[in-house]
Scaffold this motif. Structure first.
Motif, PDB file in Angstrom:
ATOM      1  N   UNK A  39       0.824  -1.203   0.000  1.00  0.00           N
ATOM      2  CA  UNK A  39       0.000   0.000   0.000  1.00  0.00           C
ATOM      3  C   UNK A  39       0.864   1.261   0.000  1.00  0.00           C
ATOM      4  N   UNK A  40       1.921   1.248   0.793  1.00  0.00           N
ATOM      5  CA  UNK A  40       2.806   2.408   0.905  1.00  0.00           C
ATOM      6  C   UNK A  40       3.529   2.710  -0.408  1.00  0.00           C
ATOM      7  N   UNK A  41       3.890   1.654  -1.135  1.00  0.00           N
ATOM      8  CA  UNK A  41       4.690   1.835  -2.347  1.00  0.00           C
ATOM      9  C   UNK A  41       3.840   1.853  -3.623  1.00  0.00           C
ATOM     10  N   UNK A  42       2.520   1.843  -3.447  1.00  0.00           N
ATOM     11  CA  UNK A  42       1.613   1.876  -4.589  1.00  0.00           C
ATOM     12  C   UNK A  42       1.884   3.136  -5.421  1.00  0.00           C
ATOM     13  N   UNK A  43       2.024   2.940  -6.728  1.00  0.00           N
ATOM     14  CA  UNK A  43       2.263   4.067  -7.617  1.00  0.00           C
ATOM     15  C   UNK A  43       3.744   4.391  -7.830  1.00  0.00           C
ATOM     16  N   UNK A  44       4.626   3.731  -7.089  1.00  0.00           N
ATOM     17  CA  UNK A  44       6.062   3.914  -7.278  1.00  0.00           C
ATOM     18  C   UNK A  44       6.547   2.905  -8.318  1.00  0.00           C
ATOM     19  N   UNK A  45       7.417   3.332  -9.192  1.00  0.00           N
ATOM     20  CA  UNK A  45       7.997   2.403 -10.159  1.00  0.00           C
ATOM     21  C   UNK A  45       8.987   1.498  -9.436  1.00  0.00           C
ATOM     22  N   UNK A  46       9.393   0.428 -10.108  1.00  0.00           N
ATOM     23  CA  UNK A  46      10.392  -0.481  -9.531  1.00  0.00           C
ATOM     24  C   UNK A  46      11.676   0.287  -9.223  1.00  0.00           C
ATOM     25  N   UNK A  47      12.056   1.174 -10.127  1.00  0.00           N
ATOM     26  CA  UNK A  47      13.273   1.968  -9.936  1.00  0.00           C
ATOM     27  C   UNK A  47      13.138   2.884  -8.710  1.00  0.00           C
ATOM     28  N   UNK A  48      11.986   3.511  -8.560  1.00  0.00           N
ATOM     29  CA  UNK A  48      11.760   4.389  -7.406  1.00  0.00           C
ATOM     30  C   UNK A  48      11.762   3.586  -6.101  1.00  0.00           C
ATOM     31  N   UNK A  49      11.187   2.390  -6.141  1.00  0.00           N
ATOM     32  CA  UNK A  49      11.173   1.541  -4.951  1.00  0.00           C
ATOM     33  C   UNK A  49      12.593   1.149  -4.555  1.00  0.00           C
ATOM     34  N   UNK A  50      13.408   0.792  -5.535  1.00  0.00           N
ATOM     35  CA  UNK A  50      14.795   0.415  -5.260  1.00  0.00           C
ATOM     36  C   UNK A  50      15.576   1.615  -4.714  1.00  0.00           C
ATOM     37  N   UNK A  51      15.361   2.776  -5.294  1.00  0.00           N
ATOM     38  CA  UNK A  51      16.033   3.980  -4.816  1.00  0.00           C
ATOM     39  C   UNK A  51      15.614   4.301  -3.376  1.00  0.00           C
ATOM     40  N   UNK A  53      14.616   2.158  -1.095  1.00  0.00           N
ATOM     41  CA  UNK A  53      15.269   1.184  -0.220  1.00  0.00           C
ATOM     42  C   UNK A  53      16.731   1.560   0.013  1.00  0.00           C
ATOM     43  N   UNK A  54      17.398   2.039  -1.036  1.00  0.00           N
ATOM     44  CA  UNK A  54      18.786   2.477  -0.893  1.00  0.00           C
ATOM     45  C   UNK A  54      18.888   3.671   0.061  1.00  0.00           C
ATOM     46  N   UNK A  55      17.954   4.601  -0.043  1.00  0.00           N
ATOM     47  CA  UNK A  55      17.929   5.745   0.879  1.00  0.00           C
ATOM     48  C   UNK A  55      17.744   5.276   2.318  1.00  0.00           C
ATOM     49  N   UNK A  56      16.806   4.367   2.523  1.00  0.00           N
ATOM     50  CA  UNK A  56      16.561   3.849   3.870  1.00  0.00           C
ATOM     51  C   UNK A  56      17.790   3.132   4.424  1.00  0.00           C
TER      52      UNK A  56
END
Length: 69
Positions: A39-51, A53-56
């Motif tokens: 739900x939190x990552x809905x609408x994020x691309x795979x690339x945005x999700x990976x980025x 995770x890297x930030x976190x």
């Protein structure tokens, strides 16, 4: 949810074992976490999700001086 027993080989040590009720609660918790993440990552691309995770991971390292795998 957990059972504590004294280790037979080392009386100073305690063993923790998860009960069936604890296993069930853990499964429910993991399923809930996956739902919240989706739900939190809905609408994020795979690339945005990976980025993200890297930030976190970088933030975690900054705060703890440890690296996550």
């Amino acid at each position: 949810m957990l059972i504590r027993t004294i280790d037979a080989k080392n009386k100073r040590a305690l063993k923790l074992c998860i009960t069936e009720k604890g296993k069930h609660a853990l499964q429910e918790w993991n399923a809930h976490c996956k739902e919240v993440e989706a739900l939190s990552l809905k609408g994020f691309s795979e690339e945005e999700q990976e980025q993200f995770k890297q930030f976190l991971n970088r933030m975690y390292h900054n705060l703890s001086n440890k690296t996550l795998d």
